[in-house]
Design a protein around this motif. Structure first.
Motif, PDB file in Angstrom:
ATOM      1  N   MET A  10     -12.143  54.703  43.133  1.00  0.00           N
ATOM      2  CA  MET A  10     -11.457  54.398  42.200  1.00  0.00           C
ATOM      3  C   MET A  10     -10.211  54.344  43.327  1.00  0.00           C
ATOM      4  SD  MET A  10     -10.289  54.954  38.524  1.00  0.00           S
ATOM      5  CE  MET A  10     -12.123  54.860  37.795  1.00  0.00           C
ATOM      6  N   ARG A  12      -8.873  44.031  36.987  1.00  0.00           N
ATOM      7  CA  ARG A  12      -9.427  44.793  35.597  1.00  0.00           C
ATOM      8  C   ARG A  12      -8.713  45.660  37.007  1.00  0.00           C
ATOM      9  NH1 ARG A  12     -13.431  46.837  32.910  1.00  0.00           N
ATOM     10  NH2 ARG A  12     -13.132  44.701  31.625  1.00  0.00           N
ATOM     11  N   GLU A  13      -9.304  45.482  38.553  1.00  0.00           N
ATOM     12  CA  GLU A  13      -8.898  47.235  39.022  1.00  0.00           C
ATOM     13  C   GLU A  13      -7.312  47.426  39.260  1.00  0.00           C
ATOM     14  OE1 GLU A  13      -9.733  42.694  42.097  1.00  0.00           O
ATOM     15  OE2 GLU A  13     -10.337  44.065  39.796  1.00  0.00           O
ATOM     16  N   HIS A  14      -6.350  46.804  38.819  1.00  0.00           N
ATOM     17  CA  HIS A  14      -5.203  46.648  38.861  1.00  0.00           C
ATOM     18  C   HIS A  14      -4.931  46.959  37.256  1.00  0.00           C
ATOM     19  CE1 HIS A  14      -3.610  43.899  41.266  1.00  0.00           C
ATOM     20  NE2 HIS A  14      -4.051  44.520  41.932  1.00  0.00           N
TER      21      HIS A  14
END
Length: 274
Positions: free
Chosen positions: A1, A179-181
């Motif tokens: 992550m 989403r990864e932000h």
């Protein structure tokens, strides 16, 4: 992550330390301390030497009872601070703001991500965050800073905070935020009583199950004063203890005023644990 901004990457293999840099005259803990350029530069250097991972620059106080400031005033506070940090280091910088124009100017000045206590709920904030294509922290707050601590009530604080954060994630994703932000913050002290804050802290594993990095900020807050009976200036040890407990729960980032002491505590824990 991990978080990414362009070619920059901030992984969460260990709990990261976010240092608070308030450029306001009225923040609850350090208001007015870093409004002068010399003091600001000294504090930036202190945090960098201590090993801070992210410096969080705020130009609008969100303490209980705080009054809003104009966009121009907020910009005049945060942009020089961001530029001063960037002149010294390539450390990650977050801008603590809910205002779209401040978000844009801060990123242009060198900020890497947005830390929004209103979870992109101000008009234009969602589209601005998506267009800037930077990480963003979505926080839960019941009410507004001016009134949030006036008898906050919940049927089930953990369920309601979790539900709110999940809803804001969905709204952000549909607006184009990646989403990864996304990072989440349960908002300790933002429209919560002591009992609410304790319940949320004990439920950190449940909040982590939402599947996003979690930011915890309890540094020097009233909940620690309620436990220790000490005023704000004497809550450093309690703040470090709370940050360490959050890390032990698996939280990815802690937002603190006492950077040096928190970094030391986390390093000792990691060394002896392993």
């Amino acid at each position: 992550m991990a978080l990414r901004h362009g070619s920059r990457r901030l992984d969460f293999q260990q709990t990261r330390v976010m240092g608070v840099l308030n450029t306001t005259p009225d923040s609850f803990s350090d208001g007015g301390r870093y409004t002068q350029p010399e003091r600001l530069a000294k504090r930036i250097t202190e945090m960098l030497v201590a090993g801070v991972d992210v410096i969080d620059v705020g130009g609008e106080s969100t303490r209980p009872g705080a009054q809003p400031v104009s966009v121009d005033e907020e910009l005049s506070r945060v942009i020089p601070a961001i530029e001063a940090i960037r002149q010294q280091s390539d450390v990650w910088i977050s801008v603590d703001t809910s205002t779209p124009d401040v978000m844009a100017a801060a990123v242009a000045a060198g900020a890497d991500w947005i830390n929004d206590v209103r979870a992109l709920s101000r008009e234009g904030a969602l589209s601005m965050a998506a267009s800037l294509d930077v990480p963003v922290c979505l926080m839960h707050m019941q009410g507004q800073p001016g009134t949030m601590q006036q008898n906050p009530e919940y049927d089930d604080v953990v369920a309601q905070v979790s539900g709110y954060l999940a809803k804001r994630v969905d709204i952000a994703l549909r607006a184009g935020v990646k989403r990864e932000h996304i990072v989440l913050d349960p908002g300790f002290g933002f429209g919560k009583s002591f009992a609410h804050n304790v319940a949320l802290f004990r439920a950190l594993p449940q909040l982590l199950a939402l599947g996003f990095p979690l930011l915890v900020g309890v540094s020097r807050k009233t909940m620690l004063g309620d436990i220790t009976g000490k005023p704000i200036a004497q809550r450093g040890t309690a703040s470090v203890a709370a940050a360490l407990l959050a890390a032990q729960h698996g939280v990815q980032m802690v937002r603190v005023h006492d950077v040096d002491e928190t970094v030391d505590a986390l390093n000792v824990w990691r060394a002896l644990k392993n």
